[in-house]
Scaffold this active site. Structure first.
Site, PDB file in Angstrom:
ATOM      1  N   ASP A 144     -23.340  19.561 -35.201  1.00  0.00           N
ATOM      2  CA  ASP A 144     -23.020  19.280 -36.614  1.00  0.00           C
ATOM      3  C   ASP A 144     -21.548  19.518 -36.954  1.00  0.00           C
ATOM      4  OD1 ASP A 144     -23.663  22.004 -36.073  1.00  0.00           O
ATOM      5  OD2 ASP A 144     -23.944  22.410 -38.208  1.00  0.00           O
TER       6      ASP A 144
ATOM      7  N   HIS B 241     -12.751  25.747 -38.761  1.00  0.00           N
ATOM      8  CA  HIS B 241     -13.057  25.610 -40.193  1.00  0.00           C
ATOM      9  C   HIS B 241     -11.804  25.370 -41.039  1.00  0.00           C
ATOM     10  CE1 HIS B 241     -17.400  27.382 -40.114  1.00  0.00           C
ATOM     11  NE2 HIS B 241     -17.051  26.949 -38.915  1.00  0.00           N
TER      12      HIS B 241
ATOM     13  N   GLU C  97     -25.932  24.024 -36.804  1.00  0.00           N
ATOM     14  CA  GLU C  97     -25.488  25.404 -36.521  1.00  0.00           C
ATOM     15  C   GLU C  97     -24.860  26.035 -37.746  1.00  0.00           C
ATOM     16  OE1 GLU C  97     -23.527  28.823 -35.921  1.00  0.00           O
ATOM     17  OE2 GLU C  97     -22.277  27.053 -36.254  1.00  0.00           O
ATOM     18  N   GLU C  98     -24.220  25.205 -38.575  1.00  0.00           N
ATOM     19  CA  GLU C  98     -23.386  25.724 -39.669  1.00  0.00           C
ATOM     20  C   GLU C  98     -24.174  26.067 -40.931  1.00  0.00           C
ATOM     21  OE1 GLU C  98     -20.347  26.490 -39.287  1.00  0.00           O
ATOM     22  OE2 GLU C  98     -19.446  25.192 -37.768  1.00  0.00           O
TER      23      GLU C  98
ATOM     24  N   ARG D 273     -17.818  38.498 -23.451  1.00  0.00           N
ATOM     25  CA  ARG D 273     -18.048  39.848 -23.944  1.00  0.00           C
ATOM     26  C   ARG D 273     -19.514  40.217 -23.741  1.00  0.00           C
ATOM     27  NH1 ARG D 273     -15.458  43.581 -27.117  1.00  0.00           N
ATOM     28  NH2 ARG D 273     -16.879  45.248 -27.671  1.00  0.00           N
TER      29      ARG D 273
HETATM   30 ZN   LIG Z   1     -18.360  26.932 -37.391  1.00  0.00          ZN
HETATM   31 ZN   LIG Z   2     -19.145  26.543 -34.292  1.00  0.00          ZN
END
Ligand SMILES: [Zn+2]
Ligand SMILES: [Zn+2]
Length: 395
Positions: free
Chosen positions: A81, A366, A139-140, A180
């Site tokens: 997305d 973003h 996902e967002e 990580r």
């Molecule tokens: Zn994002």
């Molecule tokens: Zn992302």
């Protein structure tokens, strides 16, 4: 095998970039990835694969089976997305869908996973086990496409032993990969507060209940949730980004509306945090004669990278990239819905460096100027194929 994969990843790089640019030009918002899903499925069919479409509406899942396909299953995930951002880059592949932009690199993840599919499919006589590729929507946006894909059974039939996901990193130089172990990203809950008082003329405060003053106390007071109530060793953030008090110089409004985000890396503390936030906001408002409605919209859980899986994956990345190109990442209190997978199975989420300072490619995700150094697309697909095959060898 490693050299073979590197050669294929390089050979397919032009195609990977073309796919990325196609997706970048035609971005779609969360849970509306209809054309993206069609594109992904058709590219997979071009490879002779049989994708399953319509998983959680716009998700696509495909299996690549090597020899002895039931021996072990590993899942790879990409998100598809884009974001409601007006692209400011003047590039040939600039978004043609006004107000929508691939500003989080999900076009990169999707095109990279397509080429990973191509590489694995090419090599399927040379490995044992099955790789399950997951192209997920949304996902967002809460509730997160990952949670819906899991509900639709993407981690069953067959069940993967582990799942890997990659994300672009505009703060990591291209050519490098970051890992990580353990806690990595935060849970993200949205806070919506409505502070109610009694508005009126600004010259007559004694006859009013000033919701602006109450809201100010609440904003300051809630910081004690982080500074006094939370265990100092547990990372947590509480931020407010929107305060609307629609009065005037001489008009006190009836109510004030506040929006914020609460993030942490501990599910127990997360629930305790919600309670404290609600209690303090309501208590302060009541003590001052007003009231406060608190709504907590639950977002994603925190993302934990399975320690052993991450150590193995990192070692495999060192073999592929060289130790000098594999770096350790800091904790990051951003959210990511890959966290849902990490809560229910062994998961490793790593970063693909996409920064190139010399070329001015430095904007964060973003933002309207986000872009990547596309030479990362020579690395991403092959690396992921290699990591999956190394993981298939674990017994
Ligand atoms: Zn994002
Ligand atoms: Zn992302």
């Amino acid at each position: 095998m490693l050299e073979k994969i590197k050669v294929l990843s390089k050979a397919y790089a032009e195609d990977t970039v073309a796919n990325r640019r196609h997706l970048h030009t035609h971005p779609e918002l969360s849970f509306q990835e209809y054309n993206t899903a069609l594109f992904v499925a058709s590219r997979l069919r071009d490879m002779g694969l049989a994708p399953q479409e319509g998983v959680a509406d716009t998700g696509v899942v495909v299996m690549i089976e090597g020899k002895n396909p039931d021996s072990r299953v590993v899942a790879l995930r990409a998100d598809m997305d884009a974001l409601p951002i007006i692209e400011a880059n003047e590039v040939s592949y600039k978004s043609q869908n006004p107000g929508v932009m691939h500003a989080c690199g999900h076009d990169v993840h999707t095109s990279s996973l397509l080429s990973t599919a191509r590489i694995l499919n090419e090599l399927k006589d040379d490995f044992e086990g099955t790789v399950k590729l997951i192209f997920q929507p949304g996902e967002e946006k809460i509730p997160g496409g990952a949670s819906l894909m899991i509900k639709e059974g993407v981690l069953q039939n067959p069940t993967p032993a582990s799942i890997l996901g990659q994300h672009v990193a505009p703060n990591v130089p291209v050519g490098k990969i970051g890992f990580r172990e353990g806690m990595y990203m935060a849970s993200t809950d949205e806070l919506y507060l409505t502070v109610k008082g009694k508005g009126g003329h600004g010259a007559m405060p004694d006859t009013l209940i000033d919701p602006i003053l109450i809201a100010s106390h609440i904003i300051v007071g809630l910081q004690q949730v982080i500074s006094r109530n939370r265990k100092p060793a547990a990372p947590s953030v509480l931020s407010f980004g929107k305060v609307i008090a629609n009065g005037a110089t001489n008009v006190i409004p009836n109510e004030v509306y506040i929006e914020g985000t609460f993030r942490c890396m501990d599910e127990e503390w997360r629930e305790e945090g919600w309670k404290r936030i609600t209690k303090i906001a309501q208590g302060l408002a009541e003590a001052m004669g007003g009231s406060c409605e608190v709504e907590v919209r639950k977002g994603y859980p925190f993302l934990k990278n399975h320690p052993e899986l991450t150590r193995r994956t990192k070692a495999a990345a060192v073999a592929y990239m060289g130790a000098e190109n594999v770096i350790d990442l800091d904790l990051w209190l951003a959210g990511e819905d890959f966290a849902f997978y990490s809560q229910v199975t062994d998961a490793c989420f790593y970063r693909l460096g996409t920064r190139n300072e010399a070329r001015g490619i430095v904007s964060g995700v973003h933002t309207p100027t986000f872009d990547i150094d596309e030479s990362a697309l020579e690395i991403g697909p092959g690396l992921m194929a290699w990591l999956a095959l190394e993981e298939l060898k674990i017994s």
